[in-house]
Motif scaffolding. Structure first.
Motif, PDB file in Angstrom:
ATOM      1  N   VAL A 180       0.871  -1.175   0.000  1.00  0.00           N
ATOM      2  CA  VAL A 180       0.000   0.000   0.000  1.00  0.00           C
ATOM      3  C   VAL A 180       0.905   1.220   0.000  1.00  0.00           C
ATOM      4  N   PRO A 181       0.800   2.103  -0.970  1.00  0.00           N
ATOM      5  CA  PRO A 181       1.698   3.260  -1.055  1.00  0.00           C
ATOM      6  C   PRO A 181       1.713   4.077   0.238  1.00  0.00           C
TER       7      PRO A 181
ATOM      8  N   PRO B  45       2.190   8.004   6.400  1.00  0.00           N
ATOM      9  CA  PRO B  45       2.958   9.246   6.631  1.00  0.00           C
ATOM     10  C   PRO B  45       2.119  10.438   7.055  1.00  0.00           C
ATOM     11  N   ARG B  46       0.824  10.431   6.735  1.00  0.00           N
ATOM     12  CA  ARG B  46      -0.049  11.538   7.117  1.00  0.00           C
ATOM     13  C   ARG B  46      -1.256  10.982   7.859  1.00  0.00           C
TER      14      ARG B  46
ATOM     15  N   ASP C 228      -5.881   8.445   4.644  1.00  0.00           N
ATOM     16  CA  ASP C 228      -4.668   7.718   5.042  1.00  0.00           C
ATOM     17  C   ASP C 228      -5.009   6.578   5.996  1.00  0.00           C
ATOM     18  N   TYR C 229      -5.909   6.823   6.923  1.00  0.00           N
ATOM     19  CA  TYR C 229      -6.319   5.743   7.826  1.00  0.00           C
ATOM     20  C   TYR C 229      -7.041   4.636   7.055  1.00  0.00           C
ATOM     21  N   PHE C 230      -7.810   5.030   6.057  1.00  0.00           N
ATOM     22  CA  PHE C 230      -8.485   4.028   5.240  1.00  0.00           C
ATOM     23  C   PHE C 230      -7.457   3.152   4.520  1.00  0.00           C
ATOM     24  N   GLN C 231      -6.475   3.772   3.893  1.00  0.00           N
ATOM     25  CA  GLN C 231      -5.441   3.003   3.214  1.00  0.00           C
ATOM     26  C   GLN C 231      -4.602   2.206   4.203  1.00  0.00           C
TER      27      GLN C 231
ATOM     28  N   ASP D 132       4.464  13.450  15.208  1.00  0.00           N
ATOM     29  CA  ASP D 132       3.085  13.764  15.555  1.00  0.00           C
ATOM     30  C   ASP D 132       2.188  13.790  14.328  1.00  0.00           C
ATOM     31  N   ALA D 133       2.759  13.899  13.142  1.00  0.00           N
ATOM     32  CA  ALA D 133       1.956  13.908  11.919  1.00  0.00           C
ATOM     33  C   ALA D 133       1.672  12.508  11.398  1.00  0.00           C
TER      34      ALA D 133
END
Length: 784
Positions: A568-569, A680-681, A686-689, A752-753
């Motif tokens: 997953v990228p 990374p974010r 992003d949480y879905f991926q 933190d990100a």
């Protein structure tokens, strides 16, 4: 002190030790020549003897009580006393009682008059006929903490003519918060100290001591020698003796009483009337003394909890159980509760001995509830009238978060050119694969809608709302994992799939849509097939919390897991494998578990997830059945105590709760590695991926026989801390989380990100005891 002084002190101490087993007083009746001579020798030879002669006061008291309807003056009392003596000299009247352990010599009325006068104030609470009947009763008391109070109260009332007392232990200073005796009795056998106390109350009461306690070898002698006991009072700590004592008492048809010194509980088993009655009301099933003798202390804990009634413990006692071998060495007992329980048990024993209708059962005389307890109401009044209390309910869950917006569900999903329609069976198979995905606390935060050849996946946020799930991101991870399963299942059906995460701007409820196409018509926007080999593991994937032995993670497994995540990228896998790293993450996780249970809102969130019985789990088909935690019997008993927030609130107030950290330490002790999946974010997409990466890693582990145990709470609390400014967390928890975060960042290369998708344990564990259920498709799938 001089040498001679020390020698004298040591000599006196040795003499005291030699006399420590003595507990029977010696009687001298001066009207007998041999007694008069022996008494004279005692007075002559023992210079330290203390003499107490209040025979005049006793005689005056006796004649007054024999004329209750008259008010007697001093002269008339003196005349009646002289008439009573009939010329006998006072010094020779009655009996002189020598207590060698205290070097006291006491002048008393002899037995008949002593008993008459000492029990005079029992009238008419106990009638003369009843007092005479009680003089023929025999009561045995096993265990002399609470039992000491029972025995002394029986002696005070003279509600037995014989007491048999048993305890193998010696008196310690820590016993003296509840055993009323003097410090001069330290290191004296408890049976001796108790027998002496009884003798000083009533030297004529028959007392038999079993200084080795009650054992399987002497139990029948305790119950039967010198005549069968009428009642057994069980206050011993040994579980196997409790069982054996009841089995033998039942065989001999002797009733058994027990007081637990918590909430005024009196337990009655009428084996005299019910010879087939299950011991301990059936609470321990078919457990036998032989089986319990072979168990470790830890394995005995659940049986002890069943016996004392886990759901009816007082809040302070329940909280204290969590502190055993942490801030206290054993369970607490208070003098007030022991004295209260001793009185209640003695009262019950007297009524049993008199043949009053006392039924088998458990009876509560809970002073805390009765005096300044809950506001009166119908239920409270009924409970007080019955002398009982209803079991407390577990902490109520907090109000749910925002529900799925009906407007979001009502909006059309649209359609896709060239998409194929799914027949009902194929649709059900694909969605069934989707709902097999993991979710935090097995909350299953999904709603599926199939419309116009397009499948929509909605976030039912009310199901996943919790303090630990900051901004619903944990729920989105679960939906990403479900989406991955849908793709794999569709490929297994010979279809290609296009996934569109968050297709509606401003609508976070619709997390993804799926369009299905004929696999023979290639599309550039369709999902790749590199991971299709994982599809056969969907039905096998499960959470496995079983403990195991630590083993190294093989290079090939490490590589395969990393490849699955990084397919997953942007997704990455971080692994902790060294003993030092695993020890540190165990400490961090343990502190997090403690914080989760000692904060009311996160405690309520956790309790909302738990299904306490198989029937409840089957009926709800969500949450986590408590058996899935793979707790040891002792840990399960402790976790059941944790249901009550009031108990944990006390633990928090005391600064305790270190025992709550043990589960994490046990879990990590058998870990091959602890992993963290990141993106990374930290946007919802992003949480879905990240959820898709998580499912790929988990399915890969499943195929390779590696057990996965998600330990997700702490990263999501960190998200609330660092991105939400600790919103909803109390200052103490913020401070703890900040300190834990600093340690955590020394283990994992995150900022933190970073979106921290899942923290989990990898191990080689046997099959789990149970697997979490899923809600039926009819509850989660809508076809329009």
């Amino acid at each position: 002190m001089t040498k001679t002084g020390w020698q004298q002190l040591i000599s006196h101490s040795s003499q005291r030790d030699a006399e420590s087993a003595g507990w029977r007083p010696r009687f001298f009746r001066p009207t007998r020549e041999e007694d008069a001579e022996a008494l004279g020798r005692l007075l002559r030879d023992d210079a330290r003897l203390q003499v107490f002669d209040a025979i005049d006061r006793q005689l005056a008291d006796l004649v007054k009580t024999r004329h209750p309807s008259r008010t007697l003056g001093e002269q008339e009392i003196a005349r009646l006393v002289e008439e009573h003596l009939r010329g006998a000299p006072r010094q020779a009247y009655g009996v002189w009682v020598h207590y060698p352990w205290s070097r006291r010599l006491v002048h008393l009325l002899d037995e008949a008059e002593f008993v008459e006068l000492r029990t005079n104030r029992n009238k008419h609470k106990i009638s003369a006929e009843e007092q005479a009947a009680l003089a023929g009763r025999k009561i045995g008391v096993v265990g002399l903490s609470v039992g000491q109070s029972v025995a002394l109260t029986v002696a005070l009332e003279r509600s037995a003519g014989e007491l048999r007392i048993a305890d193998f232990d010696h008196l310690e200073l820590s016993n003296m918060n509840r055993i009323r005796t003097g410090v001069h009795n330290l290191d004296v056998p408890k049976v001796v100290a108790t027998a002496r106390d009884i003798a000083e109350l009533d030297p004529f009461l028959e007392v038999k001591c079993f200084s080795e306690g009650v054992t399987p070898d002497n139990m029948d002698a305790f119950l039967l020698d010198g005549g069968k006991l009428d009642i057994v009072v069980d206050e011993c700590d040994s579980l196997d003796i409790k069982l054996e004592l009841r089995l033998r008492a039942r065989a001999h048809r002797i009733p058994v009483l027990m007081d637990t010194s918590d909430r005024g509980l009196i337990d009655v088993e009428r084996f005299d009337l019910e010879p087939d009655r299950p011991i301990l009301h059936g609470l321990v099933g078919d457990l036998t003394p032989a089986r319990i003798r072979g168990l470790s202390t830890e394995d005995k804990v659940p049986y002890v909890m069943q016996i004392i009634g886990q759901d009816t413990l007082s809040t302070r006692f329940a909280a204290s159980l969590l502190e055993i071998q942490q801030t206290v060495s054993t369970w607490p007992q208070l003098g007030s509760a022991v004295v209260h329980g001793g009185a209640a048990a003695a009262d019950t024993a007297r009524r049993l001995a008199l043949g009053e209708p006392v039924r088998s059962g458990r009876y509560y005389v809970d002073l805390e509830q009765i005096i300044s307890g809950p506001e009166p109401g119908p239920d409270a009044a009924a409970a007080r009238g019955a002398g009982t209390a209803t079991p407390r309910a577990p902490a109520a869950p907090p109000a749910r978060g925002p529900a799925l917006d009906p407007a979001s569900l009502a909006r059309p999903l649209g359609s896709a050119d060239g998409a194929v329609a799914l027949d009902p069976d194929r649709l059900r198979r694909i969605v069934a694969a989707g709902i097999a995905a993991p979710s935090g606390g097995n909350c299953q935060p999904w709603r599926w809608v199939y419309e116009a050849r397009r499948l929509g996946l909605f976030h039912d946020r009310a199901r996943s709302e919790s303090l630990a799930d900051f901004q619903g991101t944990g729920g989105v991870v679960a939906l990403g994992a479900a989406a991955e399963n849908v793709v794999l299942a569709a490929h297994g059906e010979g279809l290609s799939v296009r996934v569109a995460p968050f297709p509606r701007a401003g609508d976070d409820d619709l997390v993804a849509t799926f369009d299905f196409f004929d696999a023979h018509a290639p599309r550039s926007d369709a999902e790749g097939r590199a991971m299709d080999g994982l599809g056969d593991a969907i039905g096998l994937r499960h959470t496995n919390r079983r403990q195991s032995q630590r083993a190294a993670l093989a290079d090939e497994h490490r590589a395969a897991l990393a490849a699955a995540v990084r397919s997953v990228p942007g997704a990455d896998l971080h692994l902790l494998e060294s003993p030092a790293e695993l020890e540190e993450i165990a400490a961090i996780l343990g502190a997090g578990d403690r914080a989760r249970l000692l904060v009311q809102r996160t405690h309520a969130d956790l309790m909302k997830e738990i299904r306490w019985t198989e029937a409840e789990a089957e009926a709800r088909r969500d949450g986590i059945f408590v058996g899935a935690f793979e707790f040891s019997p002792a840990d399960l008993a402790g976790f059941r105590v944790c249901r009550d927030w009031r108990a944990l609130e006390l633990v928090r107030r005391w600064g305790g709760g270190r025992a709550l950290e043990k589960t994490a330490h046990k879990a990590i002790a058998g870990a091959m590695a602890v992993g963290l999946i990141t993106m990374p974010r930290a946007g919802l997409a992003d949480y879905f991926q990240g959820g898709r990466a998580l499912e790929r890693a988990w399915l890969t582990a499943t195929q390779r026989g590696i057990a996965v145990y998600p330990m997700a709470t702490l990263p999501y609390l960190f998200a609330r801390l660092v991105r939400g400014g600790g919103e909803g967390m109390d200052p103490e928890t913020v401070a703890l989380a900040t300190a834990l975060r600093a340690r955590y960042l020394r283990l994992f290369d995150v900022t933190d990100a970073t979106a921290e998708i899942l923290l989990f344990r990898l191990s080689l564990a046997g099959p789990p005891s149970t697997r979490s259920l899923r809600r039926p498709l009819e509850d989660v799938l809508v076809v329009r």
